[in-house]
Scaffold this motif. Structure first.
Motif, PDB file in Angstrom:
ATOM      1  N   PRO A 169       0.828  -1.212   0.000  1.00 55.17           N
ATOM      2  CA  PRO A 169       0.000   0.000   0.000  1.00 55.17           C
ATOM      3  C   PRO A 169       0.862   1.262   0.000  1.00 55.17           C
ATOM      4  O   PRO A 169       1.962   1.281   0.556  1.00 55.17           O
ATOM      5  N   GLU A 170       0.337   2.312  -0.619  1.00 58.77           N
ATOM      6  CA  GLU A 170       1.085   3.567  -0.735  1.00 58.77           C
ATOM      7  C   GLU A 170       1.470   4.129   0.628  1.00 58.77           C
ATOM      8  O   GLU A 170       2.518   4.750   0.785  1.00 58.77           O
ATOM      9  N   THR A 171       0.600   3.882   1.624  1.00 60.90           N
ATOM     10  CA  THR A 171       0.871   4.434   2.955  1.00 60.90           C
ATOM     11  C   THR A 171       2.083   3.788   3.617  1.00 60.90           C
ATOM     12  O   THR A 171       2.607   4.310   4.593  1.00 60.90           O
ATOM     13  N   LEU A 172       2.530   2.630   3.118  1.00 60.70           N
ATOM     14  CA  LEU A 172       3.701   1.964   3.682  1.00 60.70           C
ATOM     15  C   LEU A 172       4.932   2.063   2.787  1.00 60.70           C
ATOM     16  O   LEU A 172       6.054   1.865   3.254  1.00 60.70           O
ATOM     17  N   LEU A 173       4.718   2.341   1.514  1.00 55.97           N
ATOM     18  CA  LEU A 173       5.845   2.396   0.579  1.00 55.97           C
ATOM     19  C   LEU A 173       6.185   3.851   0.275  1.00 55.97           C
ATOM     20  O   LEU A 173       5.708   4.438  -0.690  1.00 55.97           O
ATOM     21  N   TYR A 174       7.016   4.433   1.139  1.00 56.64           N
ATOM     22  CA  TYR A 174       7.385   5.830   0.938  1.00 56.64           C
ATOM     23  C   TYR A 174       8.873   6.024   1.175  1.00 56.64           C
ATOM     24  O   TYR A 174       9.580   5.145   1.682  1.00 56.64           O
ATOM     25  N   ASN A 175       9.361   7.180   0.788  1.00 51.81           N
ATOM     26  CA  ASN A 175      10.785   7.457   0.718  1.00 51.81           C
ATOM     27  C   ASN A 175      11.496   7.241   2.052  1.00 51.81           C
ATOM     28  O   ASN A 175      12.541   6.588   2.113  1.00 51.81           O
ATOM     29  N   ASN A 176      10.955   7.818   3.126  1.00 54.19           N
ATOM     30  CA  ASN A 176      11.636   7.726   4.414  1.00 54.19           C
ATOM     31  C   ASN A 176      11.777   6.294   4.910  1.00 54.19           C
ATOM     32  O   ASN A 176      12.740   5.948   5.594  1.00 54.19           O
ATOM     33  N   LEU A 177      10.784   5.447   4.589  1.00 53.23           N
ATOM     34  CA  LEU A 177      10.865   4.053   5.016  1.00 53.23           C
ATOM     35  C   LEU A 177      12.006   3.342   4.293  1.00 53.23           C
ATOM     36  O   LEU A 177      12.784   2.599   4.901  1.00 53.23           O
ATOM     37  N   LEU A 178      12.132   3.565   2.969  1.00 52.63           N
ATOM     38  CA  LEU A 178      13.227   2.960   2.215  1.00 52.63           C
ATOM     39  C   LEU A 178      14.569   3.490   2.706  1.00 52.63           C
ATOM     40  O   LEU A 178      15.528   2.727   2.896  1.00 52.63           O
ATOM     41  N   TYR A 179      14.635   4.785   2.931  1.00 55.79           N
ATOM     42  CA  TYR A 179      15.862   5.417   3.432  1.00 55.79           C
ATOM     43  C   TYR A 179      16.271   4.822   4.776  1.00 55.79           C
ATOM     44  O   TYR A 179      17.440   4.474   4.992  1.00 55.79           O
ATOM     45  N   THR A 180      15.308   4.672   5.687  1.00 54.26           N
ATOM     46  CA  THR A 180      15.600   4.096   6.999  1.00 54.26           C
ATOM     47  C   THR A 180      16.093   2.662   6.867  1.00 54.26           C
ATOM     48  O   THR A 180      17.053   2.256   7.528  1.00 54.26           O
TER      49      THR A 180
END
Length: 738
Positions: free
Chosen positions: A680-691
């Motif tokens: 879902p879009e709410t879980l796949l975002y830039n900061n999560l990948l960066y972290t």
């Protein structure tokens, strides 16, 4: 309800062989008319001499022989004179032993227990028992009977017996009457019991859907759920809509209940321009106190420690020449009572911290290092070569039924000239408020963290709010010192923040992508990497150095399915290896686990003989032993601590072959595997990948699709958090302390 093949047996508790006060697990000798048997199970608050009916199954233990494993228990009041005498002689009732018990039964016979409960003052008719002593005996009996009634009461509504321990600690004497009067007191006052459990119980007790009690409880539950998603408040419109949907009642009913709750100070109303906000009091006062303490620290008389030759002295002490941006960070700390240092990986935050420590210690200042998790504190200790404690340990935390208690506070502050907090992005408003309370004016406070990492799991947006407010001096470190030839992990992390696609699969580098287009192919590749291919790259290090990180818990590529799939291959079921099912997982000896809740009272012993208490959310280790006789499991954590836990604490852990990115915050692993195909879009975002990427020290392998990576890099719409700290800080007013 018990299974059809369960049996019930009646008898008397002859001897308590083993009883765990925390969990209620009990082993007892049980005397029936036919024979004496051993009964085991979660049976809290039993006493020798009691008459019981136990419901369960006969089992045969390989070592201890025949046992009866009880699932339910019913108290049966002693009826005969002899049974009453045995019960009173057991020592259960304060002030009553065998001699006194005989006097009571001789005087009142089969009415003895009724007299104790309802006319205790009449015991003073017996020679040797004063009026006050008689009253104490009656209170003791009613207290014990109340606990026993609670166990029976909970069973009637399908609540597990071991909840009786928590409920009794929280509600105390008269718990049953309190619950009958308002079943929602359970979700308000007892940790681990949510609104849905209390609501189901209330429905069974006849509470209607539109009951004001239910609506009030549901509104508070709505705000509590919002806090689990990071919000410290909800605006009026959102709260009304959210609560109305959860409760299945009208907006008008919810609106009226909100007004009533605010009038009774069970909610706090705050108006900001045209926006009306509602807080649970704990979060409102935490924000107010935090803003107030920052104001006080900032405005305390500044004792500047900066001097002209400070960087020459740092070069002599640490044999290092700081870059201009790093010098500015050191100068800011030495010139101000509070400062924030933020920056991404490879920008020299650790170098700055060590330089600050070196120069301040050379001045004779006491420096205290802390971080929000055990893993983060351990890593801080390693890179700074000094002790670093978790914030909880620094505050000397204890735990009670009503929550965390800290020995360090306004009356007993931390003794330090400067406190440095690392991984500040992980610190929520409740914990930060507790830390600030324990910092006396004149102590410098330095907050270090990466503003681009995921925010805290708990409510609040503390680091971002402090920086955005502009009231605390802040230095951004943005020069990368670990260059591309050394680490693509660092370079790619910074590229992601610029919405640039990462460089992958360069020979002899540390950032790779294996392209797969189906879930099954992704899982097969992840399993292959985890089982051996990465170990060779890392020099055959232990599995603990390799961590699978996933954005979510559910779905085929979520942590639950990944853990079960990997466990079946790397630690399969086999004869002689004990296991126990709980929740989503079967826990097996040899499994990797992660602690998901703080447990400050759990005792541990390290390999070097050191002993202590407390395991914390995020601690990881391996299950060494599962003991069905004692109903315990033993975990050896990766830092060397060994702890024995009751089966009831299985709720506080999960398998850890794969963990969520949120759970990985504050940690570093030699290698990170990221299965990224969809979500879902709410879980796949830039900061999560960066972290996720910045958790790796030596190797990142992404398994999945380019399309998913691009979507994450382009998606900077991290879920908004409703937090009022920035606004309170910008107001620059002094709030009352609570």
């Amino acid at each position: 309800m018990p299974e059809e093949n369960y049996e019930s047996i009646e008898g008397i508790v002859e001897e308590i062989i083993y009883a765990n006060e925390d969990t209620g697990y009990t082993v007892m000798d049980f005397l029936t008319l036919e024979k004496n048997i051993t009964v085991v199970g979660i049976l809290p608050y039993l006493y020798e001499g009691e008459s019981l009916k136990v419901i369960g199954k006969h089992t045969v233990h390989s070592e201890y022989g025949e046992q009866f494993r009880a699932e339910l228990v019913e108290r049966t009041q002693p009826k005969s004179r002899q049974a009453i005498l045995n019960f009173l002689s057991s020592g259960l009732i304060k002030g009553i032993r065998a001699v006194t018990a005989k006097k009571i039964v001789d005087r009142f016979g089969e009415r003895s227990l009724d007299i104790l409960e309802n006319e205790a003052e009449r015991l003073s008719e017996i020679k040797g028992i004063s009026y006050l002593k008689a009253i104490e005996m009656g209170e003791s009996y009613r207290e014990k009977k109340g606990v026993q009634d609670l166990v029976v009461f909970l069973q009637k509504y399908g609540l597990s017996i071991n909840l009786a321990v928590k409920i009794n600690r929280s509600l105390g004497i008269g718990a049953v009457a309190k619950i009958e009067n308002n079943p929602y007191i359970l979700c308000d006052s007892v940790e681990g019991i949510g609104f849905k459990t209390a609501d189901t119980m209330a429905e069974n007790m006849g509470v209607t859907k539109n009951s004001p009690r239910r609506i009030r409880a549901g509104i508070k539950y709505s705000l509590a759920r919002a806090a689990l998603n990071g919000h410290t408040y909800l605006n009026e419109e959102y709260l009304e809509s959210f609560a109305s949907e959860i409760l299945g009642v009208s907006l008008t009913e919810v609106s009226n209940a909100i007004i009533s709750l605010a009038t009774d100070a069970e909610l706090i109303k705050e108006t900001s321009g045209e926006e009306v906000k509602y807080y649970l009091p704990v979060y409102y006062y935490a924000e107010m106190n935090t803003a107030n303490k920052i104001y006080m620290l900032n405005n305390h008389t500044k004792k500047k420690l900066y001097y002209a030759s400070v960087f020459e002295d740092i070069e002599k002490l640490d044999n290092i020449v700081l870059a201009e941006n790093q010098k500015q960070a050191v100068k800011t700390v030495l010139e101000n009572n509070m400062a924030v240092i933020t920056g991404g990986p490879g920008t020299g935050k650790t170098t700055v911290i060590n330089s600050i420590i070196s120069i301040l210690e050379a001045m004779g200042k006491k420096v205290v290092l802390t971080a929000p998790t055990g893993r983060a504190a351990k890593r801080m200790s390693e890179v700074c070569k000094r002790e670093a404690k978790t914030i909880h340990r620094l505050l000397e935390v204890t735990f009670s039924g009503s929550g965390d208690k800290f020995a360090k506070n306004e009356e007993n502050p931390i003794k330090a000239d400067i406190i440095i907090v690392d991984e500040m992005s992980m610190v929520d408003i409740i914990l930060f408020n507790a830390l600030l309370k324990a910092i006396k004016s004149g102590t410098r406070l330095v907050l270090v963290g990466d503003i681009n990492q995921l925010p805290s799991v708990g409510a609040g947006n503390v680091l971002k709010d402090i920086i955005a407010s502009g009231v605390v001096p802040c230095v951004y470190l943005n020069e990368i010192f670990r260059q591309e030839k050394e680490s693509l992990i660092v370079v790619n992390a910074h590229k992601m923040l610029k919405k640039e696609y990462p460089t992958v699969n360069k020979k002899d580098m540390d950032f790779f992508m294996v392209r797969k287009n189906t879930s099954n192919d992704v899982i097969a590749e992840v399993l292959s990497l985890y089982r051996g291919r990465i170990s060779g790259f890392l020099g055959n290090k232990a599995d603990a150095s390799i961590q699978i990180l996933a954005p979510m818990k559910k779905s085929v590529l979520g942590t639950i399915n990944l853990n079960n799939t990997i466990q079946a291959v790397v630690n399969p079921k086999m004869t002689g290896k004990n296991e126990r099912k709980y929740g989503n997982y079967i826990y097996r000896e040899g499994d990797r686990i992660i602690q998901t809740k703080n447990n400050y009272e759990l005792e541990w012993e390290a390999e070097d003989g050191e002993k202590g208490m407390g395991v914390y959310n995020g601690d990881t280790g391996v299950i060494q032993k599962i003991d069905f006789d004692r109903e315990t499991y033993t975990v050896k954590f990766y830092d060397g601590r060994v702890a024995e836990c009751d089966f009831s604490k299985l709720e506080d852990m999960e398998l850890a072959y794969a963990i969520t990115v949120h759970k990985s915050q504050g940690s570093e692993f030699d290698a990170v595997i990221l299965p990224l195909l969809y979500g879902p879009e709410t879980l796949l975002y830039n900061n999560l990948l960066y972290t996720a990427v910045t958790r790796a020290k030596s190797l990142v392998v992404i398994v999945g699709s380019d399309d998913c990576i691009r979507k994450m890099i382009d998606n900077d719409k991290e879920t908004e958090r409703f937090s009022g700290l920035k606004e309170k800080l910008k107001n620059e007013q002094k709030y009352p302390v609570f």
